[in-house]
Design a protein around this motif. Structure first.
Motif, PDB file in Angstrom:
ATOM      1  N   ILE A 144      -6.455   0.085  -7.108  1.00  0.00           N
ATOM      2  CA  ILE A 144      -6.166  -1.148  -7.848  1.00  0.00           C
ATOM      3  C   ILE A 144      -7.017  -2.257  -7.231  1.00  0.00           C
ATOM      4  CG2 ILE A 144      -4.406  -2.863  -8.457  1.00  0.00           C
ATOM      5  CD1 ILE A 144      -2.340  -0.637  -8.448  1.00  0.00           C
ATOM      6  N   GLN A 145      -7.714  -3.006  -8.090  1.00  0.00           N
ATOM      7  CA  GLN A 145      -8.602  -4.066  -7.604  1.00  0.00           C
ATOM      8  C   GLN A 145      -7.879  -5.406  -7.442  1.00  0.00           C
ATOM      9  OE1 GLN A 145      -9.965  -1.788 -10.169  1.00  0.00           O
ATOM     10  NE2 GLN A 145     -10.482  -0.769  -8.259  1.00  0.00           N
ATOM     11  N   ASN A 146      -6.734  -5.577  -8.063  1.00  0.00           N
ATOM     12  CA  ASN A 146      -6.003  -6.841  -8.017  1.00  0.00           C
ATOM     13  C   ASN A 146      -4.754  -6.685  -7.146  1.00  0.00           C
ATOM     14  OD1 ASN A 146      -4.175  -8.952  -8.603  1.00  0.00           O
ATOM     15  ND2 ASN A 146      -5.010  -9.218 -10.666  1.00  0.00           N
ATOM     16  N   LEU A 192       4.714   2.306  -8.836  1.00  0.00           N
ATOM     17  CA  LEU A 192       3.914   3.052  -7.871  1.00  0.00           C
ATOM     18  C   LEU A 192       4.754   3.291  -6.626  1.00  0.00           C
ATOM     19  CD1 LEU A 192       0.444   1.254  -7.854  1.00  0.00           C
ATOM     20  CD2 LEU A 192       0.905   3.563  -8.613  1.00  0.00           C
ATOM     21  N   ILE A 193       4.722   4.529  -6.129  1.00  0.00           N
ATOM     22  CA  ILE A 193       5.428   4.850  -4.889  1.00  0.00           C
ATOM     23  C   ILE A 193       4.489   5.694  -4.021  1.00  0.00           C
ATOM     24  CG2 ILE A 193       7.501   5.822  -3.859  1.00  0.00           C
ATOM     25  CD1 ILE A 193       8.849   5.535  -6.627  1.00  0.00           C
ATOM     26  N   PRO A 194       3.530   5.040  -3.366  1.00  0.00           N
ATOM     27  CA  PRO A 194       2.578   5.782  -2.533  1.00  0.00           C
ATOM     28  C   PRO A 194       3.166   6.155  -1.183  1.00  0.00           C
ATOM     29  CG  PRO A 194       2.109   3.458  -2.399  1.00  0.00           C
ATOM     30  CD  PRO A 194       3.240   3.613  -3.392  1.00  0.00           C
ATOM     31  N   LYS A 209       3.462  -3.695  -9.137  1.00  0.00           N
ATOM     32  CA  LYS A 209       3.735  -2.281  -9.414  1.00  0.00           C
ATOM     33  C   LYS A 209       4.538  -1.620  -8.289  1.00  0.00           C
ATOM     34  CE  LYS A 209       0.041  -1.420 -12.658  1.00  0.00           C
ATOM     35  NZ  LYS A 209      -0.993  -0.502 -13.101  1.00  0.00           N
ATOM     36  N   LEU A 210       4.319  -2.061  -7.076  1.00  0.00           N
ATOM     37  CA  LEU A 210       5.096  -1.535  -5.944  1.00  0.00           C
ATOM     38  C   LEU A 210       6.541  -2.012  -6.004  1.00  0.00           C
ATOM     39  CD1 LEU A 210       2.403  -1.990  -3.186  1.00  0.00           C
ATOM     40  CD2 LEU A 210       3.419   0.199  -3.858  1.00  0.00           C
ATOM     41  N   ILE A 211       6.723  -3.299  -6.251  1.00  0.00           N
ATOM     42  CA  ILE A 211       8.074  -3.865  -6.295  1.00  0.00           C
ATOM     43  C   ILE A 211       8.883  -3.270  -7.446  1.00  0.00           C
ATOM     44  CG2 ILE A 211       9.382  -5.995  -6.700  1.00  0.00           C
ATOM     45  CD1 ILE A 211       7.113  -7.454  -5.153  1.00  0.00           C
ATOM     46  N   ILE A 244       4.612  -7.811   1.115  1.00  0.00           N
ATOM     47  CA  ILE A 244       5.165  -6.452   1.056  1.00  0.00           C
ATOM     48  C   ILE A 244       6.266  -6.273   2.108  1.00  0.00           C
ATOM     49  CG2 ILE A 244       3.540  -5.254   2.577  1.00  0.00           C
ATOM     50  CD1 ILE A 244       3.553  -2.940   0.604  1.00  0.00           C
ATOM     51  N   LYS A 245       6.127  -6.929   3.238  1.00  0.00           N
ATOM     52  CA  LYS A 245       7.126  -6.791   4.299  1.00  0.00           C
ATOM     53  C   LYS A 245       8.439  -7.498   3.947  1.00  0.00           C
ATOM     54  CE  LYS A 245       4.573  -4.161   6.744  1.00  0.00           C
ATOM     55  NZ  LYS A 245       4.834  -2.734   6.762  1.00  0.00           N
ATOM     56  N   LYS A 246       8.426  -8.346   2.916  1.00  0.00           N
ATOM     57  CA  LYS A 246       9.643  -9.009   2.435  1.00  0.00           C
ATOM     58  C   LYS A 246      10.446  -8.123   1.484  1.00  0.00           C
ATOM     59  CE  LYS A 246       7.627 -13.656   2.404  1.00  0.00           C
ATOM     60  NZ  LYS A 246       7.202 -14.755   1.488  1.00  0.00           N
TER      61      LYS A 246
END
Length: 125
Positions: free
Chosen positions: A34-36, A49-51, A43-45, A72-74
């Motif tokens: 993903i470039q953005n 996506l669940i990498p 997408k993670l929140i 992301i750490k929040k």
């Protein structure tokens, strides 16, 4: 740790293709690029996506890699996903800052394809 589901966040499409080609040559891991970073965070929140691991560039428009790490750490669901910085910067103070922001590792982007494959074999199944 060996990962099978990889997310790369990097605004440089050429770097993403270089990385993706290396991943595909050494493994059968699932690769998403993903470039953005804002889109990636969303997408993670939302659990779209669940990498297993995130390879993150530091120097990006819209949101820097450091800003992404803070955000992301929040997030309870995604804060424990390992984030490995994948950047051109080789300064020790940047590496230390990345670690202080919660990065699990740091890779300086190699220019050589074989070197990239060698580095990635330590992370990707």
């Amino acid at each position: 740790m060996i990962y099978k589901n990889i997310l790369q966040i990097d605004d440089d499409m050429d770097d993403c293709e270089f990385f993706m080609d290396a991943v595909h040559e050494i493994s059968s891991a699932v690769y998403t690029g993903i470039q953005n970073p804002l889109e990636a965070l969303e997408k993670l929140i939302s659990k779209e996506l669940i990498p297993d691991v995130i390879f993150l560039d530091l120097n990006m428009p819209l949101m820097s890699g450091f800003e992404f790490l803070v955000e992301i750490k929040k997030q309870e669901f995604v804060k424990n996903i390992p984030v490995i910085i994948f950047s051109t910067s080789q300064f020790e103070e940047i590496k230390t800052k990345a670690q202080n922001y919660g990065a699990s590792g740091y890779i300086s982007k190699p220019n050589n394809f074989d070197e990239l494959k060698k580095i990635l074999t330590h992370y990707i199944a």
